[in-house]
Design a protein around this motif. Structure first.
Motif, short mmCIF file in Angstrom:
data_model
loop_
_atom_site.label_atom_id
_atom_site.label_comp_id
_atom_site.label_asym_id
_atom_site.label_seq_id
_atom_site.Cartn_x
_atom_site.Cartn_y
_atom_site.Cartn_z
N VAL A 44 46.20 9.08 69.09
CA VAL A 44 46.54 8.23 70.23
C VAL A 44 48.04 8.28 70.47
O VAL A 44 48.84 8.16 69.54
N VAL A 45 48.42 8.47 71.71
CA VAL A 45 49.83 8.52 72.09
C VAL A 45 50.10 7.36 73.02
O VAL A 45 49.31 7.08 73.93
N THR A 46 51.22 6.67 72.79
CA THR A 46 51.58 5.54 73.64
C THR A 46 52.84 5.84 74.44
O THR A 46 53.70 6.59 73.98
N GLU A 47 52.92 5.24 75.62
CA GLU A 47 54.09 5.40 76.47
C GLU A 47 54.38 4.04 77.12
O GLU A 47 53.54 3.52 77.86
N PRO A 48 55.55 3.45 76.83
CA PRO A 48 55.89 2.18 77.49
C PRO A 48 55.94 2.38 79.01
O PRO A 48 56.38 3.41 79.49
#
Length: 57
Positions: A44-48
């Protein structure tokens, strides 16, 4: 970010702050609390999200 944007997780009405990219499911925008939990999963990759600074505790 729209004022009405709400977390994509069921039962959560918190404002969105993070876009998550999930290899085995649909990408979605979630609140900070759900992002912290979901980001612990492998892949899983997160991006604000821009302009969501007020949503960060």
């Amino acid at each position: 970010m729209s004022e009405s944007a709400r977390c994509a997780e069921d039962g959560c009405d918190a404002a969105v702050a993070v876009r998550i990219y999930v290899p085995w499911a649909e990408d979605r925008e979630v609140c900070v609390a759900h992002a912290r939990v979901l980001a612990r999963r492998d892949g899983v990759v997160t991006e604000p999200i821009e302009d969501a600074d007020a949503e960060w505790p």
